[in-house]
Design a protein around this motif. Structure first.
Motif, mmCIF file in Angstrom:
data_model
loop_
_atom_site.group_PDB
_atom_site.id
_atom_site.type_symbol
_atom_site.label_atom_id
_atom_site.label_comp_id
_atom_site.label_asym_id
_atom_site.label_seq_id
_atom_site.Cartn_x
_atom_site.Cartn_y
_atom_site.Cartn_z
ATOM 1 N N THR A 116 0.820 -1.221 0.000
ATOM 2 C CA THR A 116 0.000 0.000 0.000
ATOM 3 C C THR A 116 0.849 1.264 0.000
ATOM 4 O O THR A 116 0.303 2.368 -0.059
ATOM 5 N N SER A 117 2.155 1.122 0.057
ATOM 6 C CA SER A 117 3.046 2.278 0.196
ATOM 7 C C SER A 117 3.526 2.819 -1.149
ATOM 8 O O SER A 117 3.660 2.081 -2.136
ATOM 9 N N LEU A 118 3.803 4.118 -1.154
ATOM 10 C CA LEU A 118 4.585 4.734 -2.209
ATOM 11 C C LEU A 118 6.056 4.451 -1.916
ATOM 12 O O LEU A 118 6.496 4.560 -0.771
ATOM 13 N N ILE A 119 6.818 4.091 -2.947
ATOM 14 C CA ILE A 119 8.258 3.890 -2.783
ATOM 15 C C ILE A 119 8.938 4.949 -3.650
ATOM 16 O O ILE A 119 8.900 4.869 -4.880
ATOM 17 N N PHE A 120 9.521 5.951 -3.013
ATOM 18 C CA PHE A 120 10.112 7.075 -3.736
ATOM 19 C C PHE A 120 11.630 7.053 -3.608
ATOM 20 O O PHE A 120 12.172 6.796 -2.526
ATOM 21 N N GLY A 121 12.286 7.360 -4.705
ATOM 22 C CA GLY A 121 13.721 7.535 -4.664
ATOM 23 C C GLY A 121 14.085 8.860 -4.004
ATOM 24 O O GLY A 121 13.451 9.884 -4.273
ATOM 25 N N GLN A 122 15.080 8.823 -3.133
ATOM 26 C CA GLN A 122 15.611 10.037 -2.520
ATOM 27 C C GLN A 122 16.949 10.314 -3.208
ATOM 28 O O GLN A 122 17.930 9.623 -2.967
ATOM 29 N N ALA A 154 10.316 13.013 1.187
ATOM 30 C CA ALA A 154 10.635 12.528 -0.154
ATOM 31 C C ALA A 154 10.788 13.683 -1.124
ATOM 32 O O ALA A 154 10.142 14.721 -1.001
ATOM 33 N N ASP A 155 11.657 13.496 -2.112
ATOM 34 C CA ASP A 155 11.875 14.507 -3.133
ATOM 35 C C ASP A 155 10.661 14.580 -4.052
ATOM 36 O O ASP A 155 10.222 13.567 -4.598
ATOM 37 N N SER A 156 10.120 15.785 -4.226
ATOM 38 C CA SER A 156 8.873 15.936 -4.982
ATOM 39 C C SER A 156 9.067 15.874 -6.489
ATOM 40 O O SER A 156 8.098 15.701 -7.230
ATOM 41 N N LEU A 157 10.289 16.007 -6.964
ATOM 42 C CA LEU A 157 10.533 16.085 -8.402
ATOM 43 C C LEU A 157 11.238 14.859 -8.978
ATOM 44 O O LEU A 157 11.273 14.699 -10.194
ATOM 45 N N PHE A 158 11.776 14.016 -8.133
ATOM 46 C CA PHE A 158 12.546 12.877 -8.622
ATOM 47 C C PHE A 158 11.605 11.821 -9.180
ATOM 48 O O PHE A 158 10.710 11.341 -8.486
#
Length: 257
Positions: A116-122, A154-158
């Motif tokens: 259920t999670s978002l997985i975002f690159g930092q 989390a980075d909003s643009l990556f």
């Protein structure tokens, strides 16, 4: 990778990405199956080699759009087809070699453990990252943290991210925005407003020179105006949601006691 996942796919939107598109696709296919590439009205012939490869690679799909729809528009088109075929999660990555294909598997594993999670690159920037791009990124990140009351760092643009597909589709269908360079930051904020938990994974990012094949379609005036208008809309939405966000915070704090 030979065994194709029935739930998680890699989605690569591409517009005139040059010679790096083939390398990006090759690296992604070594890391994961399946990989889909959405050719977003490209005119530079960069898609020809991967179209040929897709004829003999059953885990590579190339989707051609006759006209350029923007990054978000290309992602939405691929996402819609993915949902129709039963995929539940989509990892997006850029076609220009900036994102590391060797991080695909760890992102997929994190998503499978936390579906259920978002997985975002930092992003981890090298010393040669363009200073102006880094400055605007910090500004956008600060606004995104304000708009979500610091729900994540989390980075909003990556753009190297893994999304639960139905949630991403739901927020993108809320309006006609999130179709171009406003895609990455706006969907991040709206998915956090939706209550999705967010996990981050440190991820190196490369800014390639023209000699290395690097291509950028970012227009500083046009696209910064687009992002500025986007943040005005999100700030207005934040004000409307503020009472419910504060109430949620109080409930969470009470539950932690």
């Amino acid at each position: 990778m030979s065994d194709a996942s029935p739930t998680h796919l890699v989605l690569i939107p591409s517009y005139n990405s040059g010679r790096l598109l083939e390398t990006t696709v090759d690296d992604a296919r070594k890391a994961w199956s399946p990989v889909w590439v959405v050719i977003d009205g490209s005119t530079d012939g960069s898609d020809e080699a991967i179209v040929e490869r897709a004829k003999t690679d059953p885990h590579l799909r190339v989707i051609r759009l006759a006209q350029n729809r923007g990054k978000g528009g290309a992602v939405l088109h691929g996402l819609t087809l993915a949902l129709e075929l039963g995929y539940t999660h989509v990892l997006t990555m850029d076609a220009d070699g900036q994102h590391p294909a060797d991080h695909i598997a760890p992102f997929m594993q994190a998503s499978q453990a936390h579906p259920t999670s978002l997985i975002f690159g930092q992003p981890i920037f090298a010393a040669d990252a363009p200073k102006l791009r880094v400055y605007w990124r910090r500004l956008s990140n600060g606004l995104a943290q304000l708009e979500t009351m610091g729900a994540t760092n989390a980075d909003s643009l990556f753009g190297f991210r893994l999304y639960p597909a139905r949630d991403l589709y739901a927020v993108m269908c809320q309006g006609r925005f999130m179709r171009r360079f406003d895609f990455d930051p706006e969907v991040a904020v709206r998915l956090l407003w939706r209550g999705l938990p967010c996990r981050t994974i440190p991820t190196p990012v490369r800014y390639l020179t023209r000699r290395e094949g690097g291509i950028s379609h970012f227009n500083y005036l046009r696209d910064n105006l687009l992002l500025g208008f986007m943040h005005l809309r999100l700030l207005a939405g934040f004000v409307v949601r503020l009472p419910s966000m504060l109430a949620r915070r109080r409930v969470m704090a009470a539950g932690a006691d």
